[in-house]
Each structure stands twice: as structure tokens, then as C-alpha cells.
Motif scaffolding. Structure first.
Motif, PDB file in Angstrom:
ATOM      1  N   ARG B 297       0.854  -1.189   0.000  1.00 49.97           N
ATOM      2  CA  ARG B 297       0.000   0.000   0.000  1.00 49.97           C
ATOM      3  C   ARG B 297       0.881   1.227   0.000  1.00 49.97           C
ATOM      4  NH1 ARG B 297      -4.915  -1.195   2.893  1.00 49.97           N
ATOM      5  NH2 ARG B 297      -5.650  -3.146   1.991  1.00 49.97           N
ATOM      6  N   GLY B 298       0.262   2.372  -0.183  1.00 54.70           N
ATOM      7  CA  GLY B 298       0.989   3.636  -0.187  1.00 54.70           C
ATOM      8  C   GLY B 298       1.230   4.153   1.221  1.00 54.70           C
ATOM      9  N   GLU B 299       1.432   5.458   1.315  1.00 55.73           N
ATOM     10  CA  GLU B 299       1.752   6.052   2.599  1.00 55.73           C
ATOM     11  C   GLU B 299       0.525   6.090   3.508  1.00 55.73           C
ATOM     12  OE1 GLU B 299       3.413   9.903   2.250  1.00 55.73           O
ATOM     13  OE2 GLU B 299       4.071   9.942   4.339  1.00 55.73           O
ATOM     14  N   ILE B 300       0.784   6.058   4.806  1.00 52.99           N
ATOM     15  CA  ILE B 300      -0.295   6.145   5.794  1.00 52.99           C
ATOM     16  C   ILE B 300      -0.674   7.603   5.991  1.00 52.99           C
ATOM     17  CG2 ILE B 300      -0.870   5.751   8.215  1.00 52.99           C
ATOM     18  CD1 ILE B 300       1.135   3.400   8.092  1.00 52.99           C
ATOM     19  N   ALA B 301      -1.965   7.889   5.989  1.00 54.13           N
ATOM     20  CA  ALA B 301      -2.419   9.273   6.210  1.00 54.13           C
ATOM     21  C   ALA B 301      -2.587   9.522   7.705  1.00 54.13           C
ATOM     22  CB  ALA B 301      -3.727   9.528   5.479  1.00 54.13           C
ATOM     23  N   ARG B 302      -3.296   8.634   8.390  1.00 57.34           N
ATOM     24  CA  ARG B 302      -3.517   8.824   9.826  1.00 57.34           C
ATOM     25  C   ARG B 302      -3.951   7.513  10.469  1.00 57.34           C
ATOM     26  NH1 ARG B 302      -8.299  10.208   7.332  1.00 57.34           N
ATOM     27  NH2 ARG B 302     -10.118   9.369   8.405  1.00 57.34           N
ATOM     28  N   PHE B 303      -3.885   7.493  11.778  1.00 57.06           N
ATOM     29  CA  PHE B 303      -4.432   6.371  12.535  1.00 57.06           C
ATOM     30  C   PHE B 303      -5.705   6.846  13.196  1.00 57.06           C
ATOM     31  CE2 PHE B 303      -0.092   5.060  12.021  1.00 57.06           C
ATOM     32  CZ  PHE B 303      -0.193   3.682  11.861  1.00 57.06           C
ATOM     33  N   ASP B 304      -6.665   5.944  13.290  1.00 58.91           N
ATOM     34  CA  ASP B 304      -7.976   6.346  13.781  1.00 58.91           C
ATOM     35  C   ASP B 304      -8.491   5.220  14.680  1.00 58.91           C
ATOM     36  OD1 ASP B 304     -10.311   7.593  14.164  1.00 58.91           O
ATOM     37  OD2 ASP B 304     -11.043   7.434  12.096  1.00 58.91           O
ATOM     38  N   GLY B 305      -8.280   5.347  15.963  1.00 55.45           N
ATOM     39  CA  GLY B 305      -8.728   4.299  16.884  1.00 55.45           C
ATOM     40  C   GLY B 305      -8.032   2.987  16.590  1.00 55.45           C
ATOM     41  N   PHE B 306      -8.771   1.997  16.078  1.00 55.96           N
ATOM     42  CA  PHE B 306      -8.178   0.702  15.743  1.00 55.96           C
ATOM     43  C   PHE B 306      -7.660   0.668  14.313  1.00 55.96           C
ATOM     44  CE2 PHE B 306     -10.825  -0.679  19.332  1.00 55.96           C
ATOM     45  CZ  PHE B 306      -9.930  -1.504  19.982  1.00 55.96           C
ATOM     46  N   ASP B 307      -7.972   1.693  13.530  1.00 58.27           N
ATOM     47  CA  ASP B 307      -7.741   1.624  12.090  1.00 58.27           C
ATOM     48  C   ASP B 307      -6.532   2.425  11.642  1.00 58.27           C
ATOM     49  OD1 ASP B 307      -9.988   0.071  11.693  1.00 58.27           O
ATOM     50  OD2 ASP B 307     -11.290   1.839  11.719  1.00 58.27           O
ATOM     51  N   ALA B 308      -5.960   1.990  10.548  1.00 57.66           N
ATOM     52  CA  ALA B 308      -4.951   2.780   9.855  1.00 57.66           C
ATOM     53  C   ALA B 308      -5.560   3.203   8.525  1.00 57.66           C
ATOM     54  CB  ALA B 308      -3.696   1.952   9.612  1.00 57.66           C
ATOM     55  N   VAL B 309      -5.463   4.495   8.226  1.00 60.37           N
ATOM     56  CA  VAL B 309      -6.045   5.018   6.987  1.00 60.37           C
ATOM     57  C   VAL B 309      -4.901   5.429   6.067  1.00 60.37           C
ATOM     58  CG1 VAL B 309      -7.629   6.695   5.993  1.00 60.37           C
ATOM     59  CG2 VAL B 309      -7.971   5.876   8.340  1.00 60.37           C
ATOM     60  N   PHE B 310      -4.976   4.960   4.826  1.00 59.06           N
ATOM     61  CA  PHE B 310      -3.911   5.266   3.871  1.00 59.06           C
ATOM     62  C   PHE B 310      -4.257   6.505   3.080  1.00 59.06           C
ATOM     63  CE2 PHE B 310      -3.592   0.837   4.910  1.00 59.06           C
ATOM     64  CZ  PHE B 310      -2.235   0.664   5.103  1.00 59.06           C
ATOM     65  N   VAL B 311      -3.257   7.061   2.398  1.00 54.94           N
ATOM     66  CA  VAL B 311      -3.456   8.292   1.638  1.00 54.94           C
ATOM     67  C   VAL B 311      -4.496   8.079   0.535  1.00 54.94           C
ATOM     68  CG1 VAL B 311      -2.316   9.882   0.048  1.00 54.94           C
ATOM     69  CG2 VAL B 311      -1.194   9.243   2.167  1.00 54.94           C
ATOM     70  N   ASP B 312      -4.540   6.872  -0.052  1.00 58.55           N
ATOM     71  CA  ASP B 312      -5.509   6.619  -1.119  1.00 58.55           C
ATOM     72  C   ASP B 312      -6.922   6.378  -0.591  1.00 58.55           C
ATOM     73  OD1 ASP B 312      -5.356   4.139   0.017  1.00 58.55           O
ATOM     74  OD2 ASP B 312      -4.393   3.159  -1.679  1.00 58.55           O
ATOM     75  N   GLY B 313      -7.110   6.523   0.728  1.00 58.76           N
ATOM     76  CA  GLY B 313      -8.439   6.422   1.300  1.00 58.76           C
ATOM     77  C   GLY B 313      -8.785   5.045   1.824  1.00 58.76           C
TER      78      GLY B 313
END
Lengths: 209, 450
Positions: B297-313
Motif C-alpha cells: 500500500r501507499g503512505e499512511i495518512a492517519r491512525f484512527d482508533g483501531f484503524d490505519a487510513v492510507f493516503v488513497d483512502g
């Protein structure tokens, strides 16, 4: 060893590894109360051009060296004694000798006899030996590599050889006068001549320590 | 102010202080001893071997660490590894090798373990006062040395990225150096961050052990398998350098064609030309990407509780995040100015990558990433440093000339464009750097003009 020589060697195929035959003798193996292991004295590693290889040193050399408190070892390079034959010439045999030297517990003196002197001369260009002893050297390259770490060098030849051009060339390359011993260059492993030779080498080693 | 055990510093005369007893420190001690110097080596930890010793508290080893460069290109030039070892020895073998090196040359008696250097200060022109702080609570000691060689390495201070929400992330976050045991990966959904060697190795480890493995990388990088054309890859490529120049390009392209096509197919290819940065050397990675056990996957945008959100959404829910984001160089004892560290960059600017620009008797060993084995490079570096100290003592005129030469070498070096990422500040072209080291050593070893 110069950087250029190392670069060249790192870019040529390494010799095929072989399972080498070693013979070694520690001072403790003598079971002699008077002989103490001397932690200051450098170990000694011998090789010879004689096809018997390491076992040639079993008759007298290893025990006699161990009585001075030194770890004494000998190695058979490829094609000698119990070591299988493998591809490779002078360089491969020098490689075998360096590989043997790094298995000795401490920085070691290299003793080479006949063709073994050529291998020892090449090995000393790659491994910082504690000393280099060439006994009746044969087939040493015309310009042997400068020994790494500047170890003291001893050249010992039989009386009959002192006038040979080969010996004089080697002595000139290392800039030392050869020591002579009585007897034949092929008969260094046992007998009275051998003991005289060995005592000369050991007292030279002791002097420098 | 610190309490000192005695007011006066103990003068060690012409002795040299080496900081660190890792691979670089051991090689420095051996080469200085060989040139007749007295050496005191200080090691913060209680063991030798530096990064290769898992007992070292700052060890960066991760499960199943192996060399990424082959044995013949990595061994110390005057102390070869046993020739019956594999082409790519493991970390345990590397430690055994360094231990036998130390034993063979009697280095241990010059090493002071558990002694951290808290301060190094120039005194009396070119000498140094070194404050040694033993770990066991004793008062610090002050000693004076003729020269100091820093061999503390650059793989012990983790480089930790910051992502929004990472501190509130509910799963486990580990740096690659904290992942000591491969069983931590077992049955987990693992997210590996970082596309370097450690990232690729840990992703491969997770691919076979974990429930799933996602590998997040910011950009493509140059991947190289461990074998090319039936030979260890670094050896095969280095060997081409002894070919005539007009053939070299052609032969290199031919050798790299297969791996390059595979990288393009897997979508991991770098943008630039391959030789600009250190490659990722891993033979298994592509296979795991190919069979889907590693998802890129690409770069990580942010972490959100239990989740990791990537730049591509896209999102995922990792149990374990492994930050294989590498290390930052860190110098704790020396004033940064002396190493040419200016501004925000933690990277020093040294002459020929080893000599301090300010002090003639301060040098750093092993602060390069040459893309080939570092041990031989450190061997030649410390060889040059030892000869430099000898020349400086015996012949000031030659020493001054030499200083000029090194400065010009350093200027040539900086004229080259730096790598594409701040991480590659330490990268050098092995071929050029070795040639430059060779010129330096030749100058130092020349017989003085009569």
C-alpha cells in the motif's frame, strides 16, 4: 595489503572451499609439569611443500614448538596429506593458509617450508602475521607482497642453497640476510639437522617476543 | 556540575580513545594497535559486537536478520570469514566472527565495558579531555588523549515517524528493533511501515508467520535479489567494474534486466535510475508480493482508533504496526559543531566522510552507507586514520599538504547531488569512495620526500 590488491581479490572468484586437514599441539598436550602455556608468545602455524602436508610436522616440530609454551599447528593445503585436491594454484593455496591462520586462537607466526614458503609469503600479504619464517624458500614470486602489519621476517636456508639465485632473490626482496643451517633442504622434519634448524627458529622467535 | 573523582585529568600521553566496541570500533582498535598506538576503547554496553550482539540493549536486530551483502564483499580484508560459511551469514555468525576477530588480535584487554563517554572536549590545541562515566554508579573519570575516534555507529537511535492519531492508536506499535521474537507476529494482522531492507525483511517474516501482512511504503525503491546470474548479486555487480568501461553499462543492464522487469510487474520499481541509492536486497520479497502474502500500500495518512487510513483512502485494522523506519545518526558526547553538524540536519559533514572539519585529531569511523559491505570500508578508513595520526606526529609539513588534499576530496564529494531522501545523506558510491580512500592512503603511505 594495499586497497587496490584487496579490490582486485574481492572481484575475482574465491577458490573452491575444501575441508582442510590440521595437525596441532598445545603445550597442555605434552603432560609436562615444566611446560607452561605462555599467553604472550604467538602461536605458530607451519606448512610445507612436501606432499605429506601437516603430518610431516608431527614427528618433531609441533611437540618441540609446544615445549616453548606456544600453540603449534600445521595445515595441509589442497592436494596435500588428508586435504582433497581442488582447483587453484598458488593463490588458492595461500587462501588455504590464510583460512587456517584465522582459526588459530591468536595472531600467529607463519612458517613455510619449500613451496610452503611461497604460500606463506602470499598469505602474509593478506593476513597480519606475528612473524614470517621462510625455510628453504622455493617458487616465491619475484616481488612478494609487502607483509601486512610489518611482521619480522626470517629466512633460513641450507648451506648448499646459500649461493642459489632463488634464495638470494628472496633475501633481497625482504631485505634480510638468510640464516643457514647444516643439512639438506629436504631433510628438515627429523634428525640432528632438523633439531638445530628448529632451535634456531625458536630462539629467533623468542628473541623478538 | 558533575562531581569528578579527582580534580586533575589523567594524562594518557599519545594514547588514542576509541568510542564504541562494535564492528567499527574493533577494527579501529586493531588497526591503531597495529600501527603502534596505545588504545583505550570505551563501550557503553557490557558486550562487544555492537549492533550484531542481541544482548546489546540498543541492538537493532529483528527476527532472522542476515547480512544483505555477501560474505566475500563484507569480510574484513585481513581477517576473512571461514570459507565454509554461507554466502549470506546470519547475525549470530556475524557476532561469532567479530568475537573471534577480537580474540585473535587480543582486543578485549583494551576495551572498557560499561563505560559511557559523557563528554569529549578539545584541550591544549589538538588534545582531548574525555569524561568517562561508568555505568556502575562510580564517579566519572577524566582522561586526556592525543586523539579520539568515534565509532558509535548509526543504527541505534530509532527514527520514529509521526502520524496523526498514532499516539491514540489502540493496537500495538513497535519499532523494528523492538520486535525481538518472531512469535509476536504469529496470527496477527500486521502492518509494516518502511520500504528499506529491514521493512522488506520483516514483511517477508510476517508473510509466512502472520495472519496477513500489509506493507506501507512512501515510494518505490530499487530492489535487488540476493543472487544474480548464479552469483551473489553484489559480487556479480562489483565484478563488472573490472570490465572495460564501454562494456560495463551493457553488461550491468543485461544483468539487471530480469529483476527490473519483475519489479515493474509488481509495481515496486523506483522512479530514478537504479544506481543512485542503496538497493533493497531481498530475494523473497517479490515472491511474497507475487503470491499475495504481502500486500503493498501507499503512505499512511492517519491512525484512527483501531484503524490505519492510507493516503488513497483505503483502511485496514492492524493488530500490530511495525515501524521499520530506520535510524538517525546521533552523537551524544561530542559538540556537534566539531563534526560539522549545522542547522537542523542530524547528519555530519566530514572530510572524506571520516575526518572532523574542525579538529585534526578527531575522526569518525563507519559513518557511511556505501551500498556494499561496510566492514572493509571501515578497515580502510581506520587504516587511513592510523596512518594520518602517524604522519601528523612525524612530519607536520606533509600533514599540512595532506589536509589540503583531503579538503579537495571532500569538495568533490559534496559537488555530487545528494540522494533523493534525507535518509540517503550517508550514502556514497562505493566505487568512488574506495578510489578516494585509495588516493588518501597512497598519499599517507608515500615515503617522505628527501
Amino acid at each position: 595489503m594495499s586497497l587496490a590488491a584487496w579490490v582486485r581479490r574481492a572481484r575475482t572468484p574465491a577458490p573452491a572451499p575444501v575441508k582442510r586437514e590440521y595437525a596441532f599441539f598445545e603445550p597442555a598436550d605434552l603432560f609436562d609439569m615444566d611446560v607452561k602455556d605462555d599467553p604472550e608468545a604467538s602461536p605458530v602455524l607451519c606448512c610445507t611443500g612436501d606432499p605429506a602436508g601437516a603430518s610431516a610436522f608431527n614427528a618433531l616440530w609441533l611437540k618441540r614448538i609446544a615445549t616453548t609454551g606456544r600453540y603449534a599447528a600445521a595445515v595441509s593445503v589442497r592436494g596435500q596429506g588428508g586435504t582433497p585436491a581442488a582447483e587453484g594454484g598458488l593463490e588458492a593455496r595461500a587462501h588455504d593458509l590464510v583460512q587456517a591462520a584465522v582459526t588459530v586462537p591468536r595472531q600467529t607466526v607463519l612458517i613455510g617450508h619449500k613451496e610452503g614458503a611461497a604460500w606463506a609469503a602470499l598469505a602474509a600479504g593478506r593476513y597480519p602475521a606475528a612473524g614470517l619464517v621462510l625455510v628453504s624458500p622455493q617458487k616465491v614470486p619475484k616481488q612478494p607482497p609487502t607483509p601486512v602489519g610489518g611482521p619480522p621476517v626470517l629466512i633460513v636456508v641450507a648451506e648448499s642453497e646459500t649461493q642459489s639465485k632463488e634464495v638470494q632473490a628472496v633475501a633481497a626482496a625482504y631485505g634480510t640476510a638468510p640464516l643457514t643451517f647444516a643439512g639438506s633442504p629436504d631433510d628438515v622434519f627429523k634428525g640432528a639437522g632438523a633439531e638445530g634448524l628448529l632451535d634456531a627458529i625458536l630462539s629467533w622467535l623468542a628473541r623478538k617476543d | 556540575m558533575q562531581e569528578y573523582s579527582s580534580q586533575a585529568a589523567y594524562d594518557r600521553g599519545e594514547a588514542v580513545c576509541v568510542i564504541g566496541a562494535g564492528a567499527s570500533g574493533l577494527i579501529a582498535v586493531k588497526n591503531l594497535r597495529e600501527n603502534g598506538f596505545e588504545v583505550d576503547c570505551y563501550e557503553r554496553d557490557t558486550v562487544l559486537g555492537g549492533l550484531w550482539n542481541p544482548q546489546n540493549q540498543h541492538s537493532p536486530l529483528y527476527p532472522n536478520t542476515h547480512l544483505v551483502t555477501s560474505r566475500s564483499q563484507t569480510e574484513i580484508p585481513d581477517f576473512p570469514m571461514p570459507d565454509d560459511w554461507p554466502d549470506y551469514p546470519s547475525a549470530a555468525q556475524m557476532l561469532a566472527y567479530l568475537t573471534s576477530y577480537a580474540k585473535h588480535f587480543g582486543l578485549s584487554e583494551h576495551i572498557w565495558y560499561g563505560s559511557e563517554i559523557s563528554h569529549v572536549e578539545p584541550v591544549e590545541g589538538s588534545r582531548f579531555e574525555v569524561v568517562v562515566k561508568p555505568a556502575a554508579g562510580n564517579a566519572a573519570r577524566r582522561l586526556r588523549y592525543a586523539a579520539v575516534i568515534i565509532a558509535t555507529g548509526h543504527h541505534w537511535a530509532p527514527n520514529l515517524p509521526s502520524y496523526p492519531g498514532l499516539d491514540q492508536f489502540r493496537g500495538t506499535v513497535l519499532h523494528s528493533s523492538q520486535l525481538k521474537d518472531p512469535s509476536r507476529l504469529r496470527g496477527k494482522h500486521v502492518l509494516v511501515v518502511g520500504g528499506g531492507n529491514s521493512g522488506a525483511d520483516i514483511a517477508c517474516e510476517a508473510a509466512v508467520n502472520a495472519a496477513s501482512c500489509v506493507h506501507s511504503v512512501r515510494r518505490g525503491s530499487w530492489h535487488l535479489p540476493k543472487y544474480l546470474g548464479g552469483e551473489p548479486a553484489d559480487y556479480a555487480l562489483a565484478r563488472l567494474n573490472s570490465r572495460p568501461k564501454y562494456l560495463r553499462r551493457f553488461l550491468t543492464d543485461r544483468l539487471l534486466k530480469g529483476p527490473a522487469r519483475l519489479a515493474a510487474r509488481m509495481g515496486v520499481a523506483a522512479d530514478g535510475s537504479p544506481s543512485e541509492e542503496e538497493p533493497v536486497r531481498n530475494g523473497r520479497y517479490m515472491e511474497h508480493v507475487g503470491d499475495g502474502s504481502i500486500q503493498r500500500r501507499g503512505e499512511i495518512a492517519r491512525f484512527d482508533g483501531f484503524d490505519a487510513v492510507f493516503v488513497d483512502g483505503s483502511e485496514m485494522r492492524p493488530d500490530l504496526v511495525v515501524l521499520a523506519t530506520g535510524y538517525r545518526p546521533k552523537f551524544t558526547s561530542v559538540e556537534p559543531r566539531l563534526l560539522g553538524i549545522e542547522g537542523d540536519s542530524p547528519y555530519p559533514k566530514l572530510y572524506a566522510r571520516m575526518f572532523s572539519p574542525r579538529m585534526e585529531t578527531l575522526a569518525v569511523a563507519g559513518l557511511v552507507e556505501p551500498g556494499v559491505g561496510v566492514l572493509p570500508i571501515v578497515h580502510w578508513q581506520t587504516h587511513a586514520i592510523a596512518h594520518w595520526l602517524l604522519v601528523r606526529k612525524s612530519d607536520p609539513e606533509r600533514a599540512a599538504n595532506f589536509r589540503l588534499q583531503v579538503r579537495s576530496e571532500a569538495e568533490q564529494d559534496t559537488a555530487r547531488p545528494a540522494g533523493s531522501s534525507p535518509r540517503h545523506q550517508l550514502a556514497v558510491d562505493a566505487e568512488e569512495y574506495l578510489a578516494s580512500l585509495g588516493r588518501i592512503i597512497d598519499t599517507l603511505e608515500q615515503e617522505p620526500a628527501k
